[in-house]
Write a protein that holds these residues in place. Structure first.
Motif, short mmCIF file in Angstrom:
data_model
loop_
_atom_site.label_atom_id
_atom_site.label_comp_id
_atom_site.label_asym_id
_atom_site.label_seq_id
_atom_site.Cartn_x
_atom_site.Cartn_y
_atom_site.Cartn_z
N ASP A 101 0.81 -1.22 0.00
CA ASP A 101 0.00 0.00 0.00
C ASP A 101 0.85 1.27 0.00
OD1 ASP A 101 -2.25 -1.60 0.02
OD2 ASP A 101 -2.42 -1.59 2.20
N THR A 102 2.10 1.14 -0.39
CA THR A 102 3.04 2.26 -0.46
C THR A 102 3.01 3.15 0.79
OG1 THR A 102 1.49 3.64 -1.71
CG2 THR A 102 3.03 2.29 -2.98
N PRO A 103 3.28 2.54 1.95
CA PRO A 103 3.36 3.36 3.17
C PRO A 103 4.59 4.26 3.12
CG PRO A 103 4.14 1.14 3.60
CD PRO A 103 3.60 1.13 2.19
N ASP A 104 4.60 5.26 4.00
CA ASP A 104 5.76 6.15 4.08
C ASP A 104 7.02 5.37 4.46
OD1 ASP A 104 4.16 8.44 3.61
OD2 ASP A 104 3.61 8.52 5.73
N VAL A 105 6.87 4.40 5.34
CA VAL A 105 8.00 3.62 5.81
C VAL A 105 7.65 2.14 5.75
CG1 VAL A 105 9.57 3.16 7.75
CG2 VAL A 105 8.68 5.49 7.38
N VAL A 106 8.52 1.34 5.14
CA VAL A 106 8.39 -0.11 5.18
C VAL A 106 9.53 -0.63 6.05
CG1 VAL A 106 8.45 -2.27 3.86
CG2 VAL A 106 7.43 -0.22 2.86
N GLY A 107 9.20 -1.48 7.00
CA GLY A 107 10.25 -2.00 7.87
C GLY A 107 9.76 -3.18 8.67
N ASP A 108 10.61 -3.58 9.59
CA ASP A 108 10.27 -4.69 10.49
C ASP A 108 9.43 -4.13 11.63
OD1 ASP A 108 10.13 -6.66 12.39
OD2 ASP A 108 12.29 -7.03 12.46
N PRO A 109 8.17 -4.53 11.74
CA PRO A 109 7.33 -3.94 12.79
C PRO A 109 7.75 -4.33 14.20
CG PRO A 109 6.08 -5.52 11.47
CD PRO A 109 7.43 -5.42 10.85
N THR A 110 8.64 -5.31 14.33
CA THR A 110 9.13 -5.64 15.67
C THR A 110 10.40 -4.87 16.02
OG1 THR A 110 10.55 -7.49 14.97
CG2 THR A 110 8.22 -7.98 15.42
N ALA A 111 10.90 -4.07 15.06
CA ALA A 111 12.10 -3.26 15.31
C ALA A 111 12.00 -2.01 14.45
CB ALA A 111 13.37 -4.04 14.98
#
Ligand code: ZN
Length: 252
Positions: A101-111
């Motif tokens: 969904d093309t978020p501002d930030v893609v990353g590991d949600p646990t870190a």
């Protein structure tokens, strides 16, 4: 379901048929399968958003109740974003564990890459069911919140049963596909039981249960509010209301 105990405060100036997020009259709403006239063409809201926006606005003030807030939104949809800005948020940072969904930030949600105490509000739209370690994500949500901040958590839950963990790969990929699972670790990992999620959230947050209802369809959506301190005051459910929600005997 009980229906008598939870009279939400109502804004006397608002038409029940207007979208509380963008004021579009309901006669312009589009159909969804089995749900006629539920999709707002302007902001994208459906019943869940309007139930929350109406109740939140009635309880906390429709204008500026998040005035100036820096908000982290986990997997928000378009209407979530419109709603947060409608509440006065200064900045909404969208985050997800995969890029669909093309978020501002893609990353590991646990870190997550955000600093400690860097947001006033964290909103979760269903992400916790789709990660392998929801407890670690909840701990991150708490870490990035300012001491007086609040987590607003909406997950699909069943009121009357335990959480079901999903081990079958075909079901895990049924929502977001193989790439999300194999490259990002995102899939359908569980179907929440309400009390199980409540207990897990309660390990990190002081929890309030916020009861919301779409005035048109009467569909009901219970949100979790998480804060650093215990929450017992209005507008959150008290013990008797919680027991009624879950169909429990409150005599003890
Ligand atoms: Zn709208």
């Amino acid at each position: 379901m009980d229906d008598a105990d939870h009279n939400l405060a109502e804004d006397p100036h608002r038409q029940a048929d207007d979208c509380p997020i963008c004021s579009t009259p309901r006669r312009y709403f589009g159909d969804l399968p089995g749900r006629p006239r539920v999709s707002c063409p302007k902001c994208g809201s459906v019943e869940r958003h309007r139930a929350f926006a109406g109740a939140f606005g009635a309880s906390f003030g429709a204008d500026g109740s998040m005035k100036g807030a820096r908000v982290l939104a986990l997997r928000p949809d378009r209407a979530d974003r419109a709603m947060l800005y409608g509440f006065g948020a200064a900045k909404v940072v969208s985050f997800d564990g995969f890029p669909r969904d093309t978020p501002d930030v893609v990353g590991d949600p646990t870190a997550m890459e955000f600093g400690d105490a860097s947001f006033d509000v964290v909103l979760d739209n269903g992400l916790l069911a789709t990660v392998r370690d929801p407890g670690a994500v909840i701990a991150e949500m708490r870490r990035v919140l300012k001491p007086a901040g609040a987590a607003l958590i909406y997950e699909s839950t069943a009121l009357d049963r335990f959480t079901v963990e999903i081990d079958d790969r075909e079901r895990q990929i049924s929502w977001y596909g193989e790439e999300a699972l194999d490259a990002y670790g995102i899939g359908l990992f569980r179907e929440w039981g309400f009390s199980d999620l409540e207990q897990l959230l309660g390990q990190s947050f002081g929890l309030g249960l916020f009861d919301t209802r779409d005035p048109v369809s009467e569909r009901r959506y219970v949100w979790f509010f998480g804060m650093q301190a215990p929450m017992t005051s209005a507008p959150f459910m008290d013990a008797a209301q919680r027991a009624a929600l879950l169909g429990l005997d409150d005599s003890g």
